[in-house]
Design an enzyme around this catalytic site. Structure first.
Site, PDB file in Angstrom:
ATOM      1  CD1 TRP A 252       1.002 -14.193  55.892  1.00 33.62           C
ATOM      2  CD2 TRP A 252       2.802 -14.604  57.164  1.00 33.62           C
ATOM      3  NE1 TRP A 252       0.798 -15.387  56.559  1.00 33.62           N
ATOM      4  CE2 TRP A 252       1.882 -15.661  57.339  1.00 33.62           C
ATOM      5  CE3 TRP A 252       4.012 -14.643  57.854  1.00 33.62           C
ATOM      6  CZ2 TRP A 252       2.122 -16.750  58.175  1.00 33.62           C
ATOM      7  CZ3 TRP A 252       4.268 -15.734  58.691  1.00 33.62           C
ATOM      8  CH2 TRP A 252       3.338 -16.763  58.848  1.00 33.62           C
TER       9      TRP A 252
ATOM     10  CG  ASP B 164      -2.778 -15.044  65.114  1.00 30.65           C
ATOM     11  OD1 ASP B 164      -1.853 -14.241  65.252  1.00 30.65           O
ATOM     12  OD2 ASP B 164      -3.281 -15.309  64.007  1.00 30.65           O
TER      13      ASP B 164
ATOM     14  CE  LYS C 183      -4.794 -12.478  63.552  1.00 35.47           C
ATOM     15  NZ  LYS C 183      -3.679 -11.587  63.182  1.00 35.47           N
TER      16      LYS C 183
ATOM     17  CB  SER D 229      -0.392  -5.923  65.673  1.00 36.36           C
ATOM     18  OG  SER D 229      -1.751  -5.802  65.326  1.00 36.36           O
TER      19      SER D 229
END
Length: 358
Positions: free
Chosen positions: A11, A264, A211, A274
């Site tokens: 990221w 998201d 989330k 993920s």
């Protein structure tokens, strides 16, 4: 503009790439000096295989790179004046945010004054809630760096692997200070990375943390062999309870229906990019929790967020049955089949009266 990205994972590297594409002077820092040297030599991060890093991206394991930023105070500067501002992006795992903030604080505060400094904007791109304190990432950065820098949050449906390939992506830059939010928007916005602004930093950060819990539970459902109907049920009802807690803690309901919330949630619950979902699949297939997280290939933020959200829900007296059951599976070794039966057998509800995010 000069930018330092803290965190050499996928990221952080993807965000550094976006800033380089926008013509900024960018340094990527990772805590591992050997890793920094290898990435600099190979011009590729193993976390983003196949993505060539530009030659003008500086890569280091030395935090003294922060000294290149313009930290001099100018009395004429204010939050809405974006001339000569610099940006620091914190993209380390949530558990490392406080330690990282403590390390950079002396470098940022060399002049030892307590004046508000509008020349530096610090952006939290880490998604999580600190265990035990239940602090959001922006709160940690604010306190540990001396409470004199504007803090923003950048979040949304944004797999690093896809950002690295320059695929169309949308995020939210959130800050109560409009000037800071717009500065972050301008710094990152380009033809493949679209950024919206928001004043609701609380809601955006809570969405980013919660989330991940739901992505874990969706992965568990996949591992058990449940299919689309179950996942749609789980995601929708999870969003309702996420919004209940978010609003109670000061966030806006509308945030939970936007990119940082529903956007998201969708991408994290449905993609094999993920780590949370991948770990959940292994748990659903019968693997023990710790082994599943190790095999997921990185930090499984949802595991840590589940403990914090349980505490916050109890503290605020907010009903969160899905997150509660997730905690029981992850921390109390509760049988998954019994959790499913409990959730499906709950008392009858009226959806419209109970839909907290509409």
């Amino acid at each position: 503009m000069k930018a330092v990205v803290l965190g050499g994972g996928g990221w952080g590297t993807a965000l550094a790439l976006v800033l380089c594409d926008n013509g900024h002077d960018v340094t990527l820092w990772t805590h591992n000096a050997d890793k920094a040297r290898k990435i600099a030599l190979d011009r590729e991060n193993p976390m983003l295989p196949g993505v060539k890093l530009p030659e003008n991206l500086k890569i280091t394991g030395d935090l003294s790179c922060l000294s290149d930023l313009d930290m001099d105070l100018n009395p004429a500067d204010d939050i809405n004046n974006n001339n000569n501002k610099n940006i620091i992006i914190c993209a380390v795992p949530s558990f490392a945010v406080r330690e990282t903030a403590k390390k950079i604080a002396p470098l940022l505060n060399k002049n030892n004054n307590n004046l508000i400094n509008h020349n530096i904007i610090i952006v939290s791109a880490s998604k999580g809630i600190e265990r035990d304190t239940n602090c959001r990432m922006s709160e940690i950065l604010w306190f540990e760096t001396g409470r004199k820098y504007s803090i923003a949050a950048l979040s949304g449906p944004s797999h690093a692997e896809e950002v690295g390939l320059r695929l169309p992506t949308g995020c939210v830059a959130a800050c109560p200070e409009r000037g800071a939010a717009r500065f972050v928007q301008d710094a990152f916005m380009n033809p493949y990375f679209r950024v919206y602004t928001s004043y609701d930093m609380i809601g955006v950060e809570l969405c980013a943390a919660m989330k991940n819990i739901i992505a874990l539970t969706c992965g568990v459902c996949d591992g058990m062999g449940y299919q689309d109907n179950t996942k749609a049920l789980l995601m929708t009802r999870a969003m309702a309870e996420m919004a209940r807690l978010g609003e109670k803690l000061g966030g806006s309901r509308r945030t939970f229906g936007g990119l940082a919330g529903m956007g998201d949630l969708i991408v994290t619950c449905t993609s094999m990019h993920s780590r949370n979902r991948r770990a959940g699949i292994l748990i659903g297939q019968g693997l023990d929790i710790q082994t599943a997280m190790k095999r997921a290939g990185g930090v499984v933020e949802g595991y840590y967020a589940a403990a914090s959200v349980k505490q916050l829900a109890e503290q605020e007296s907010v009903e969160m049955p899905i997150c509660q059951c997730a905690y029981q599976v992850l921390y109390e070794n509760r049988d998954i089949q019994s959790v499913t039966a409990e959730l499906m057998g709950r008392a009858r509800k009226d959806e419209l009266l109970d839909a907290a995010w509409l």
